[in-house]
Enzyme design. Structure first.
Site, PDB file in Angstrom:
ATOM      1  N   HIS A 130       7.052   5.153  -5.322  1.00 54.55           N
ATOM      2  CA  HIS A 130       5.951   4.214  -5.104  1.00 54.55           C
ATOM      3  C   HIS A 130       6.286   3.397  -3.865  1.00 54.55           C
ATOM      4  O   HIS A 130       7.253   2.639  -3.841  1.00 54.55           O
ATOM      5  CB  HIS A 130       5.759   3.303  -6.310  1.00 54.55           C
ATOM      6  CG  HIS A 130       4.544   2.425  -6.190  1.00 54.55           C
ATOM      7  ND1 HIS A 130       3.300   2.803  -6.657  1.00 54.55           N
ATOM      8  CD2 HIS A 130       4.364   1.206  -5.613  1.00 54.55           C
ATOM      9  CE1 HIS A 130       2.417   1.844  -6.401  1.00 54.55           C
ATOM     10  NE2 HIS A 130       3.036   0.870  -5.775  1.00 54.55           N
ATOM     11  N   CYS A 131       5.475   3.566  -2.822  1.00 52.91           N
ATOM     12  CA  CYS A 131       5.740   2.906  -1.545  1.00 52.91           C
ATOM     13  C   CYS A 131       5.132   1.504  -1.548  1.00 52.91           C
ATOM     14  O   CYS A 131       3.910   1.361  -1.680  1.00 52.91           O
ATOM     15  CB  CYS A 131       5.152   3.726  -0.391  1.00 52.91           C
ATOM     16  SG  CYS A 131       5.420   2.965   1.230  1.00 52.91           S
ATOM     17  N   PRO A 132       5.944   0.460  -1.377  1.00 56.02           N
ATOM     18  CA  PRO A 132       5.377  -0.898  -1.368  1.00 56.02           C
ATOM     19  C   PRO A 132       4.532  -1.175  -0.137  1.00 56.02           C
ATOM     20  O   PRO A 132       3.662  -2.057  -0.177  1.00 56.02           O
ATOM     21  CB  PRO A 132       6.625  -1.791  -1.408  1.00 56.02           C
ATOM     22  CG  PRO A 132       7.719  -0.949  -0.828  1.00 56.02           C
ATOM     23  CD  PRO A 132       7.406   0.456  -1.230  1.00 56.02           C
ATOM     24  N   ALA A 135       1.234   0.336  -1.004  1.00 55.52           N
ATOM     25  CA  ALA A 135       0.764  -0.074  -2.335  1.00 55.52           C
ATOM     26  C   ALA A 135       0.199   1.122  -3.088  1.00 55.52           C
ATOM     27  O   ALA A 135      -0.785   1.018  -3.817  1.00 55.52           O
ATOM     28  CB  ALA A 135      -0.278  -1.186  -2.239  1.00 55.52           C
ATOM     29  N   ASN A 136       0.835   2.278  -2.898  1.00 57.42           N
ATOM     30  CA  ASN A 136       0.357   3.513  -3.510  1.00 57.42           C
ATOM     31  C   ASN A 136       1.536   4.439  -3.712  1.00 57.42           C
ATOM     32  O   ASN A 136       2.594   4.290  -3.068  1.00 57.42           O
ATOM     33  CB  ASN A 136      -0.680   4.176  -2.595  1.00 57.42           C
ATOM     34  CG  ASN A 136      -1.512   5.215  -3.322  1.00 57.42           C
ATOM     35  OD1 ASN A 136      -1.477   5.312  -4.540  1.00 57.42           O
ATOM     36  ND2 ASN A 136      -2.261   6.009  -2.573  1.00 57.42           N
TER      37      ASN A 136
END
Length: 471
Positions: A130-132, A135-136
């Site tokens: 989950h890439c901050p 946000a996805n």
């Protein structure tokens, strides 16, 4: 306000800051403003960056079909039976790693390579992390857009770095001229600020791009890289104990080296990861998103037996089931009828407390040290060497690899909080990362080992049986 709500607008502002004000800045710096072709190239790359980033943010990372019929149809498209994950009509499509798991939070089947994301609150097909900053989740459906974003961003930042280098070199060559003949302090400050931000961003995204290209070539996700290292750690530990390790409930688990099953060759890996065999499509920012149906099952290299699964068995991920008994006198503990003295009651409570080791296990090094002391090894040099030998391989060819991983595991424990060392759930790789750092819901993922049909709800088993019988 949560960081995830600020991250995406911040990235858009960063792209705009590095892309547009710098073009105006170059009008006032030697040796000359950007040429027409340079302006066209810069703005085309900016548009490509905006498009690919937007798709990385807003494309749905995918949802595992909850309805049995939907899942069956999706799996049938891949030629694999959804009942046991074995080979279907396509022959080699099903193999190692295709065993069905069950997600307790989603209350649905979890396909191979899927993980439950603590941010998205659902299982994500072929979840990478989950890439901050988007946000996805980077998943089967969003990975091509994410990789294209990294590619075009690396190109754009490199081009901007080249333009900045020319202006900085010219400014340095004219350092002996009077200041009024050079740019203003505002322009000089803007130049150095842009250079600093561009260099840091290019360094970070460049490394991330190279790492993702490598993962694409060998067909591994970031989470699977963690699992591969974990498996190597368990193999090294088991080698010291004759190939066996103890589970939390005291049972012994056979540990043997297992190859990663999804690396099927560089070309097939890239085609699978990018969702197309056309190299032009790989660079197309408007390329279609890979269909969800292709992310539920995956071809394997058949290096392992078809009955094996990925990740390999991990003793610390084995859920401890309480033994059942039909004896009415032993089915429960009734305090009113007990004949134990207060001291015996306290001793029995502590014994039950000691047996409840599912959530509160000591780190491996401490467990081995305790075992060595119990076996007469003592807590001195002998016991320490025994514990050290348990986490290191006795073979010289892997000495360096062990030193990069488990050798420092006992040292890392000293600097962590109590809540992080109570169990093997807090195990970290050589980079200090745990599954939680990739957005995985550890509470769901840690005890999801497939164990025949024992963890599958009865209603699901009945649905499967009806499907087999055709009614």
């Amino acid at each position: 306000m949560e960081f995830s709500r600020l991250a995406v607008p911040a990235v858009y502002l960063l792209i705009a800051f590095l892309g547009y004000p710098s073009q105006i800045l170059f009008l006032y710096l030697e040796p000359a403003p950007l040429t027409r072709n340079e302006l066209i190239l810069s703005n085309v790359l900016l548009v490509l960056i905006f498009i690919t980033y937007t798709r990385s943010v807003y494309v749905d990372p995918g949802t595992i079909p909850r309805a049995r019929g939907e899942e069956t149809e999706a799996l049938k498209e891949q030629g694999i039976s959804s009942e046991d994950g074995k080979d279907g009509k396509d022959g080699k499509k099903g193999g190692a790693g295709q065993r069905t798991k069950w997600c307790r939070k989603c209350d649905a089947v979890k396909p191979p390579r899927a993980h439950h994301c603590k941010e998205c609150k659902r299982c994500i097909p072929k979840m990478d992390h989950h890439c901050p900053w988007t946000a996805n989740c980077v998943s089967h459906t969003t990975f091509p857009h994410f990789l294209r974003f990294l590619f075009y961003t690396t190109l754009g930042l490199s081009l901007l770095g080249y333009f900045l280098y020319i202006r900085l070199a010219t400014l340095w060559s004219q350092r002996d001229l009077p200041s009024y003949l050079g740019p203003s302090m505002f322009h000089v400050g803007h130049l150095f600020l842009t250079t600093l931000v561009n260099s840091i961003t290019l360094f970070a995204l460049g490394i991330l791009f190279v790492r993702n290209v490598w993962c694409l070539a060998v067909n591994t996700t970031t989470i699977e890289g963690w699992e591969i290292e974990r498996h190597r750690t368990l193999v090294r530990r088991a080698r010291h104990f004759g190939g066996w390790l103890d589970a939390p409930d005291g049972t012994r688990v056979r540990i043997k080296r297992q190859e990663f099953p999804y690396d099927v060759g560089i070309w097939r890996n890239v085609v699978q990861g990018m969702g197309s065999a056309n190299p032009l499509t790989w660079l197309n920012p408007l390329a279609a998103t890979p269909p969800l149906s292709t992310g539920l099952t995956f071809p394997t290299n058949d290096f392992e037996d078809a009955s094996s699964s990925w990740p390999p068995p991990d003793p610390d991920r084995s859920f401890v089931r309480q033994p059942t008994s039909t004896d009415p006198e032993t089915t429960g503990f009734i305090y009113d009828s007990t004949t134990l003295s207060p001291q015996e009651t306290l001793a029995a409570f502590r014994a039950r407390q000691h047996a409840d080791v599912v959530r509160r296990r000591k780190p491996f090094v401490q467990r081995v040290s305790d075992a060595s002391r119990a076996a007469g090894g003592g807590g001195g040099v002998g016991g320490s060497l025994y514990a050290r030998g348990a986490v290191q391989s006795l073979s010289d060819d892997e000495e360096e690899e062990v030193g990069d991983g488990d050798e420092s595991e006992d040292e890392e424990v000293k600097g962590r909080g109590k809540e992080e060392v109570d169990g093997e759930e807090a195990w970290r790789n050589s980079e200090g990362e745990r599954l939680l750092d990739f957005g995985v819901d550890e509470e769901v993922e840690f005890y999801d080992e497939p164990d025949d049909d024992e963890d599958v709800p009865l209603s699901e088993l009945l649905d499967r049986r009806r499907g087999e019988r055709g009614y």
